[in-house]
Design an enzyme around this catalytic site. Structure first.
Site, PDB file in Angstrom:
ATOM      1  N   HIS A 132       0.838  -1.207   0.000  1.00  9.56           N
ATOM      2  CA  HIS A 132       0.000   0.000   0.000  1.00  9.56           C
ATOM      3  C   HIS A 132       0.871   1.254   0.000  1.00  9.56           C
ATOM      4  O   HIS A 132       0.685   2.159  -0.834  1.00  9.56           O
ATOM      5  CB  HIS A 132      -0.895  -0.017   1.242  1.00  9.56           C
ATOM      6  CG  HIS A 132      -1.828   1.141   1.363  1.00  9.56           C
ATOM      7  ND1 HIS A 132      -3.196   1.004   1.271  1.00  9.56           N
ATOM      8  CD2 HIS A 132      -1.597   2.472   1.578  1.00  9.56           C
ATOM      9  CE1 HIS A 132      -3.766   2.193   1.416  1.00  9.56           C
ATOM     10  NE2 HIS A 132      -2.812   3.103   1.610  1.00  9.56           N
ATOM     11  N   GLU A 133       1.811   1.303   0.917  1.00  9.67           N
ATOM     12  CA  GLU A 133       2.651   2.498   1.028  1.00  9.67           C
ATOM     13  C   GLU A 133       3.614   2.623  -0.158  1.00  9.67           C
ATOM     14  O   GLU A 133       3.966   3.738  -0.564  1.00  9.67           O
ATOM     15  CB  GLU A 133       3.419   2.489   2.351  1.00  9.67           C
ATOM     16  CG  GLU A 133       2.544   2.401   3.605  1.00  9.67           C
ATOM     17  CD  GLU A 133       1.472   3.475   3.681  1.00  9.67           C
ATOM     18  OE1 GLU A 133       1.645   4.540   3.057  1.00  9.67           O
ATOM     19  OE2 GLU A 133       0.451   3.239   4.368  1.00  9.67           O
ATOM     20  N   HIS A 136       1.868   4.432  -2.885  1.00 16.12           N
ATOM     21  CA  HIS A 136       1.963   5.870  -2.661  1.00 16.12           C
ATOM     22  C   HIS A 136       3.323   6.409  -3.110  1.00 16.12           C
ATOM     23  O   HIS A 136       3.408   7.463  -3.746  1.00 16.12           O
ATOM     24  CB  HIS A 136       1.757   6.199  -1.185  1.00 16.12           C
ATOM     25  CG  HIS A 136       0.350   6.060  -0.712  1.00 16.12           C
ATOM     26  ND1 HIS A 136      -0.735   6.409  -1.482  1.00 16.12           N
ATOM     27  CD2 HIS A 136      -0.165   5.615   0.474  1.00 16.12           C
ATOM     28  CE1 HIS A 136      -1.849   6.190  -0.804  1.00 16.12           C
ATOM     29  NE2 HIS A 136      -1.525   5.704   0.385  1.00 16.12           N
TER      30      HIS A 136
END
Length: 230
Positions: A132-133, A136
């Site tokens: 997820h990160e 980003h």
């Protein structure tokens, strides 16, 4: 008469460990029953438990991080894709630290990726958080995201929630969501709204909902660098 030459010598280290375990058990029993321990001692015991738990969580986070970076296909894939766009990553880019209950991880353009060691109960949860990160981070370097722009932030949150495994069926079941139609889309939208609502530039949840809705279709359809949602 005992033949001392054939007796097994006592291992001092083992004996000390056994005594330490017994003392810990004794204090735990005192703490639970409230007998033989004053309030100062109870607080000191709670503080010691908190310290030991934090140390264990940090060590576990670090072990899982090392293993996932080495062996996990989605994590390896994202690291390779980030390298292609000029952002080579290493283990030092992931920092295990305690967090409050509002997050399991975070991304900062300056500091890298935060893994909330006290919020990652399983290795799979940590895998999803890392991916997820990294989505980003990929968006930040690939698309030059302006994180103060709610639409930009919303788009990256939609992509990260959709592509990381955050919204797979088993994760949603554990959260208590049992939608049978468009479950994945509903999860992605819900989690994106929660994240955007925490943006300092977001006034309230209604503004977060508007930002997510305005970009949802195009950003949900964008699976780069994956070929499809895995």
């Amino acid at each position: 008469m005992t033949d001392v030459s054939n007796t097994t010598p006592i291992n001092d280290d083992t004996s000390k460990k056994d005594m330490k375990k017994f003392e810990r058990w004794r204090k735990s029993l005192q703490y639970l029953t409230g007998l033989g321990m004053n309030e100062t001692e109870r607080k000191a015991f709670r503080d010691q438990i908190d310290i030991e738990l934090a140390e264990y969580q940090c060590q576990q986070c670090e072990r899982w991080k090392t293993n996932l970076i080495k062996n996990n296909p989605p994590v390896r894939f994202m690291m390779d894709e980030l390298k292609k766009i000029g952002r080579e990553m290493s283990s030092e880019d992931f920092q295990c630290m305690p967090c409050d209950e509002t997050r399991s991880g975070g991304f900062s353009p300056e500091d890298g990726i935060l893994l909330c060691q006290n919020r990652l109960g399983t290795k799979t949860r940590q895998e999803h958080t890392m991916v997820h990160e990294m989505v980003h981070m990929y968006d930040h370097h690939k698309f030059k995201v302006n994180w103060s722009n709610l639409r930009h932030h919303a788009c990256s949150e939609i992509r990260a929630a959709s592509l990381s495994g955050d919204c797979n069926w088993s994760s949603e079941i554990q959260r208590g969501f049992y939608t049978f139609t468009k479950q994945h889309q509903a999860c992605v939208k819900r989690r994106a709204i929660l994240s955007v609502a925490q943006n300092p530039n977001c006034k309230d949840k209604a503004e977060a909902e508007r930002a997510v809705s305005s970009v949802f279709e195009s950003c949900f359809a964008d699976t780069r660098p994956f070929d499809e949602i895995y």
